[in-house]
Structures are given as C-alpha cells and as structure tokens.
Design a protein around this motif. Structure first.
Motif, PDB file in Angstrom:
ATOM      1  N   HIS A   1       3.178   6.921  -4.883  1.00 48.06           N
ATOM      2  CA  HIS A   1       3.999   6.654  -3.693  1.00 48.06           C
ATOM      3  C   HIS A   1       4.240   5.170  -3.481  1.00 48.06           C
ATOM      4  CE1 HIS A   1       2.833  10.809  -3.007  1.00 48.06           C
ATOM      5  NE2 HIS A   1       3.840  10.884  -2.166  1.00 48.06           N
ATOM      6  N   ASN A   2       3.766   4.352  -4.415  1.00 50.76           N
ATOM      7  CA  ASN A   2       3.877   2.887  -4.327  1.00 50.76           C
ATOM      8  C   ASN A   2       3.185   2.331  -3.074  1.00 50.76           C
ATOM      9  OD1 ASN A   2       4.607   0.355  -5.315  1.00 50.76           O
ATOM     10  ND2 ASN A   2       6.542   0.355  -4.171  1.00 50.76           N
ATOM     11  N   PHE A   3       2.019   2.847  -2.760  1.00 50.48           N
ATOM     12  CA  PHE A   3       1.202   2.311  -1.668  1.00 50.48           C
ATOM     13  C   PHE A   3       0.098   1.454  -2.303  1.00 50.48           C
ATOM     14  CE2 PHE A   3       2.079   6.560   0.718  1.00 50.48           C
ATOM     15  CZ  PHE A   3       3.347   6.114   1.060  1.00 50.48           C
ATOM     16  N   GLY A   4       0.066   0.181  -1.937  1.00 53.80           N
ATOM     17  CA  GLY A   4      -0.846  -0.741  -2.619  1.00 53.80           C
ATOM     18  C   GLY A   4      -2.150  -0.993  -1.885  1.00 53.80           C
ATOM     19  N   GLY A   5      -3.206  -1.269  -2.642  1.00 51.99           N
ATOM     20  CA  GLY A   5      -4.491  -1.656  -2.048  1.00 51.99           C
ATOM     21  C   GLY A   5      -5.679  -1.090  -2.802  1.00 51.99           C
ATOM     22  N   LEU A   6      -5.480   0.097  -3.401  1.00 56.79           N
ATOM     23  CA  LEU A   6      -6.641   0.764  -4.013  1.00 56.79           C
ATOM     24  C   LEU A   6      -6.619   0.720  -5.541  1.00 56.79           C
ATOM     25  CD1 LEU A   6      -6.827   3.903  -1.675  1.00 56.79           C
ATOM     26  CD2 LEU A   6      -7.987   1.699  -1.420  1.00 56.79           C
ATOM     27  N   GLU A   7      -5.585   0.076  -6.121  1.00 59.42           N
ATOM     28  CA  GLU A   7      -5.389   0.149  -7.577  1.00 59.42           C
ATOM     29  C   GLU A   7      -6.580  -0.356  -8.388  1.00 59.42           C
ATOM     30  OE1 GLU A   7      -3.159  -1.051  -5.404  1.00 59.42           O
ATOM     31  OE2 GLU A   7      -3.497  -3.205  -5.489  1.00 59.42           O
ATOM     32  N   ASN A   8      -7.295  -1.387  -7.874  1.00 62.60           N
ATOM     33  CA  ASN A   8      -8.455  -1.892  -8.638  1.00 62.60           C
ATOM     34  C   ASN A   8      -9.607  -0.879  -8.651  1.00 62.60           C
ATOM     35  OD1 ASN A   8      -6.814  -4.155  -7.938  1.00 62.60           O
ATOM     36  ND2 ASN A   8      -8.487  -5.501  -8.555  1.00 62.60           N
ATOM     37  N   LEU A   9      -9.517   0.099  -7.745  1.00 60.77           N
ATOM     38  CA  LEU A   9     -10.620   1.063  -7.621  1.00 60.77           C
ATOM     39  C   LEU A   9     -10.300   2.373  -8.356  1.00 60.77           C
ATOM     40  CD1 LEU A   9     -11.400   0.363  -3.858  1.00 60.77           C
ATOM     41  CD2 LEU A   9     -12.507  -0.613  -5.858  1.00 60.77           C
TER      42      LEU A   9
ATOM     43  N   LYS B   1     -12.449  -5.859  -5.817  1.00 55.91           N
ATOM     44  CA  LYS B   1     -12.049  -5.181  -4.575  1.00 55.91           C
ATOM     45  C   LYS B   1     -13.141  -4.223  -4.131  1.00 55.91           C
ATOM     46  CE  LYS B   1      -7.649  -6.135  -3.378  1.00 55.91           C
ATOM     47  NZ  LYS B   1      -6.446  -5.494  -2.900  1.00 55.91           N
ATOM     48  N   GLU B   2     -13.237  -4.058  -2.825  1.00 57.56           N
ATOM     49  CA  GLU B   2     -14.161  -3.058  -2.279  1.00 57.56           C
ATOM     50  C   GLU B   2     -13.362  -2.187  -1.317  1.00 57.56           C
ATOM     51  OE1 GLU B   2     -18.500  -5.231  -2.180  1.00 57.56           O
ATOM     52  OE2 GLU B   2     -17.176  -5.564  -0.487  1.00 57.56           O
ATOM     53  N   ILE B   3     -13.884  -1.022  -1.042  1.00 60.53           N
ATOM     54  CA  ILE B   3     -13.165  -0.110  -0.166  1.00 60.53           C
ATOM     55  C   ILE B   3     -12.961  -0.721   1.223  1.00 60.53           C
ATOM     56  CG2 ILE B   3     -15.140   1.204   0.661  1.00 60.53           C
ATOM     57  CD1 ILE B   3     -13.342   3.627   0.069  1.00 60.53           C
ATOM     58  N   LYS B   4     -13.879  -1.573   1.634  1.00 61.83           N
ATOM     59  CA  LYS B   4     -13.770  -2.176   2.966  1.00 61.83           C
ATOM     60  C   LYS B   4     -12.494  -3.022   3.115  1.00 61.83           C
ATOM     61  CE  LYS B   4     -16.489  -6.471   2.435  1.00 61.83           C
ATOM     62  NZ  LYS B   4     -15.368  -7.318   2.061  1.00 61.83           N
ATOM     63  N   ASP B   5     -11.911  -3.454   1.994  1.00 69.13           N
ATOM     64  CA  ASP B   5     -10.698  -4.268   2.071  1.00 69.13           C
ATOM     65  C   ASP B   5      -9.475  -3.449   2.506  1.00 69.13           C
ATOM     66  OD1 ASP B   5     -12.297  -6.330   1.036  1.00 69.13           O
ATOM     67  OD2 ASP B   5     -11.813  -5.779  -1.033  1.00 69.13           O
ATOM     68  N   SER B   6      -9.525  -2.129   2.353  1.00 73.21           N
ATOM     69  CA  SER B   6      -8.357  -1.301   2.693  1.00 73.21           C
ATOM     70  C   SER B   6      -8.679  -0.197   3.693  1.00 73.21           C
ATOM     71  CB  SER B   6      -7.799  -0.622   1.436  1.00 73.21           C
ATOM     72  OG  SER B   6      -7.449  -1.576   0.475  1.00 73.21           O
TER      73      SER B   6
ATOM     74  N   PHE C   1      -6.780   4.916   5.211  1.00 78.70           N
ATOM     75  CA  PHE C   1      -6.603   3.624   4.540  1.00 78.70           C
ATOM     76  C   PHE C   1      -5.303   3.000   5.006  1.00 78.70           C
ATOM     77  CE2 PHE C   1      -9.303   6.211   1.914  1.00 78.70           C
ATOM     78  CZ  PHE C   1     -10.314   5.325   1.564  1.00 78.70           C
ATOM     79  N   LYS C   2      -5.334   1.688   5.206  1.00 80.50           N
ATOM     80  CA  LYS C   2      -4.120   0.950   5.550  1.00 80.50           C
ATOM     81  C   LYS C   2      -3.610   0.294   4.264  1.00 80.50           C
ATOM     82  CE  LYS C   2      -2.377  -2.779   8.430  1.00 80.50           C
ATOM     83  NZ  LYS C   2      -2.737  -3.931   9.261  1.00 80.50           N
ATOM     84  N   LEU C   3      -2.444   0.723   3.815  1.00 80.42           N
ATOM     85  CA  LEU C   3      -1.953   0.314   2.495  1.00 80.42           C
ATOM     86  C   LEU C   3      -0.594  -0.363   2.609  1.00 80.42           C
ATOM     87  CD1 LEU C   3      -2.883   3.755   0.894  1.00 80.42           C
ATOM     88  CD2 LEU C   3      -4.201   1.633   0.679  1.00 80.42           C
ATOM     89  N   THR C   4      -0.289  -1.205   1.652  1.00 73.81           N
ATOM     90  CA  THR C   4       0.987  -1.926   1.699  1.00 73.81           C
ATOM     91  C   THR C   4       2.105  -1.073   1.084  1.00 73.81           C
ATOM     92  OG1 THR C   4       0.282  -2.989  -0.365  1.00 73.81           O
ATOM     93  CG2 THR C   4       0.036  -4.270   1.643  1.00 73.81           C
ATOM     94  N   LYS C   5       3.334  -1.218   1.667  1.00 76.68           N
ATOM     95  CA  LYS C   5       4.492  -0.486   1.122  1.00 76.68           C
ATOM     96  C   LYS C   5       5.308  -1.365   0.173  1.00 76.68           C
ATOM     97  CE  LYS C   5       6.723   2.115   4.249  1.00 76.68           C
ATOM     98  NZ  LYS C   5       7.189   2.523   5.600  1.00 76.68           N
ATOM     99  N   HIS C   6       5.175  -2.673   0.368  1.00 77.32           N
ATOM    100  CA  HIS C   6       5.829  -3.625  -0.550  1.00 77.32           C
ATOM    101  C   HIS C   6       5.058  -4.932  -0.434  1.00 77.32           C
ATOM    102  CE1 HIS C   6       7.725  -5.243   3.068  1.00 77.32           C
ATOM    103  NE2 HIS C   6       7.905  -3.984   3.404  1.00 77.32           N
TER     104      HIS C   6
END
Ligand code: EPU
Length: 335
Positions: free
Chosen positions: A100-108, A128-133, A179-184
């Motif tokens: 869905h192109n939601f960013g933040g968790l890709e490193n996990l 990255k840690e889960i606390k970041d998102s 989770f709060k994730l980025t859309k762009h």
C-alpha cells in the motif's frame, strides 16, 4: 470455546521444541478472549511463539491469541494510521504496508512472530525499532477485563524492553496495535551498513520502501536461519550494555572489539562478536547448536529439548563472563 487437553506446542514455537500444554485454546475475537478470562485468570498467553524457549510442559491453560484483521483507522494528507490485530503475522503485515506504499516498517521485514507481541520486546533491526512507528496499542486487563489503550509513551519502550515486560508483566493481553505510517516522503533509514551495501549490490541508488524491504529480506535470509527449516528464536541474547570504563579496559586486551555508543557513559557490545571470539560460532552440542552465520542465534537441529538449548546458552554465558568479564542476558523468554 474449544479446549484441547495435553496439546503439543511443537508447531507453536519457532524453536520447534516438543512440550505440552495441559490445556490449549485459540481465540479469534476479543469477546472469545474475554469469555476465557471470565473463567480462568491463571493462563499462559501465546502469540507467535517466536521469542520463547520451552524448557518444560505448561501446566496451565495456554491461550493462543489468533485475532485477525488489518484496517486503516484514520488518515490525512501525509500519514495513515493502520491497525493490525494481535494474531496477524508480523511479516505479512509489513508486506501489506509495503504493497500500500505505507512507510515506516520496511527495516523490520521478515522478523518472525505476530503483531501482538512486537510491542512487548520492542522488536528492532537495521536501525529501526517498533517504537519509531507505533502510535498506540490496545490491551485487555486479565484481572478486570477492562480495555485499555496505551500510547507510545505509556509503553515505556527501551532496547528490547517495554512496560509489558516489566511493571505490567502478565497483567495485560495486547489485542491490537496501531502504527502511524507515511504515505509519501518516506523517511528511509539505510545507514545501517549492510543495507547500503545490499542496495548497491542490487544497483539501486534511489531506493523505495520496497527496495529497502527487499534488501533487509536478502540480508536476513543470508544470515538468519528460517525457523521452518531450522528451529530458532532469532537473537537468543541481548547485546550487553556496559560502562565506558569497562569497555576501555577491555579494548586493551581485545582491540578489535566492536562497540556502539549508547550514552556518554555506556556502550553496547555485540554479543555475536563475543560468542564468535569465544569459539562457539557454528558449534554443535548434541541436538542444539550455535548458528554458523550469526553467533547470536541458537538452533535446534531437530530433536533438542528446551533444557539442552538452555544448557548451551548457560555454557556460553559462563565462558563469555570468564573471558571478557561481560555478563550477557537472554533475550528470549525462558519458560
Ligand atoms: N558479529 C560477529 N559475529 C557474529 C555476529 C555478529 O562478529 O556471529 C558482529 C558483526 O560483525 C557486527 C556486530 O557483531 O560487528 C553486529 O552484528 P549484526 O549487525 O549482525 O547485528 P547483531 O547486533 O548481532 C542485532 C539484533 C538482531 C537484528 C540485527 C540487525 C539484538 C539482540 N539483535 O543483532 O535482531 O536483526 O541487530 O539490526 O539486538 C532478534 O532480535 O531476534 C534479531 C535477529
């Protein structure tokens, strides 16, 4: 409520240890979970079973949290708040975010386990840690059955730590996480050495979140054993955090010892390095062993008992303490 007796947990723990639950039930809704808790408080809560070592049978009712569902609960121009129920597989949820192109968790990407247990130990990898998102999580109090929402701050996150492992241990069952994730304008974190190198190998100069996820999947697959093929629980130990003075004394004897600054007074030393230096990497003791590509990971060659793996871990701890004067602590929960 379907309760099974003398139930094998072999397929419910990624170490693949044969241990039995006196009784077992899987709950697929919050109401079902509350129904179980109305009748029984002395339970053992089981998520994805990816962070525990079973050294004995469990003489309790094991409640497997299998709440499914992913939904978008809010969004604005820039962010989306995505909610996943506790029983969703973590990696599948990460892939859903990437699709869905939601960013933040890709490193996990590719971390084993279920969504509901990720806040308990604040999972982390590759910078990255889960606390970041994580925006918030919802939980049920075992004693009172009340629903409670924990904000990010209220989770008291630390390195592989949270309030759910400490002050509120065994008091709440997490039912969902938002989770709060980025859309762009995704904020990529590729600074962790191995990611940049992997992206370069893939000839990628302007990575997307999918590229970062693919790079992490490639790195993890090359270093960490797939639990479906070789039972394991990821990093068995935490990386020890030691006083700067202790580190300064140690490097006199071990000048190559890697370290990461944690604060002005403390540094983190990779336990994998200590274990490798002590000669354990790739060693096998009966049915248990230390992985050949990552010394932090203990493995079950098929028929290990939890006790056997525990003994190997204690042997490692003792040797590291004798050789380096550093105490290393298990990251997995020993049951
Ligand atoms: N190292 C060795 N030998 C080894 C393993 C590591 O010398 O066998 C050295 C490496 O050369 C490097 C350092 O240790 O200098 C760090 O290694 P790596 O980047 O592989 O990470 P780690 O500290 O061993 C931690 C997490 C992993 C996570 C990776 C990547 C902990 C306890 N573990 O491992 O998390 O994937 O970083 O971010 O913090 C997990 O928790 O289950 C897990 C796999």
């Amino acid at each position: 409520m379907n309760i099974q007796h003398h139930f094998s947990l072999k397929n419910y723990n990624t170490f693949g240890i044969e241990a039995f639950a006196q009784a077992f039930t899987a709950v697929t809704s919050v109401n079902e979970l509350k129904e179980v808790l109305e009748n029984q408080k002395d339970i053992f809560v089981l998520g994805g079973g990816s962070n525990m070592l079973l050294t004995q049978d469990i003489h309790k009712l094991v409640v497997h949290v299998a709440l499914k569902g992913i939904e978008i609960v809010a969004e604005n121009e820039d962010f989306v708040w995505a909610k996943a129920n506790a029983g969703e597989n973590w990696h599948e949820f990460v892939l859903w975010c990437i699709e869905h192109n939601f960013g933040g968790l890709e490193n996990l990407s590719l971390i084993p386990g279920n969504v509901g247990t990720t806040p308990i130990q604040n999972i982390g990898a590759y910078g990255k840690e889960i606390k970041d998102s994580l925006f918030s999580c919802e939980a049920i109090a075992i004693e009172t059955l009340e629903n409670r929402t924990f904000s990010n701050e209220e989770c008291h996150f630390g390195y592989r730590e949270s309030i759910f492992k400490n002050d509120l241990k065994n008091q709440y069952i997490i039912t969902s996480v938002i989770f709060k994730l980025t859309k762009h304008n995704h904020v990529l974190n590729t600074s962790y050495g191995a990611i940049d190198a992997e992206l370069a190998k893939m000839n990628i100069t302007d990575p997307t979140i999918k590229d970062v996820s693919d790079a992490v999947i490639a790195i993890r697959s090359s270093k960490l054993p797939n639990p479906k093929e070789l039972g394991n629980s990821g990093s068995f130990f935490k990386n020890p955090i030691i006083a700067k003075e202790q580190y300064e004394k140690a490097i006199v004897h071990f000048p190559d010892m890697p370290h990461y600054k944690v604060s002005e007074t403390e540094v983190k030393v990779p336990a994998g390095w200590l274990i490798e230096q002590a000669g354990f990497k790739g060693k096998r003791f009966g049915h248990a062993g230390i992985h050949k590509n990552q010394a932090l990971v203990l493995v079950n060659y098929g028929n290990a008992t939890g006790q056997e793996i525990l003994e190997v871990s204690q042997n490692i701890q003792k040797t590291i303490f004798e050789q380096f004067g550093i105490a290393i602590e298990a990251e997995v929960n020993i049951i």
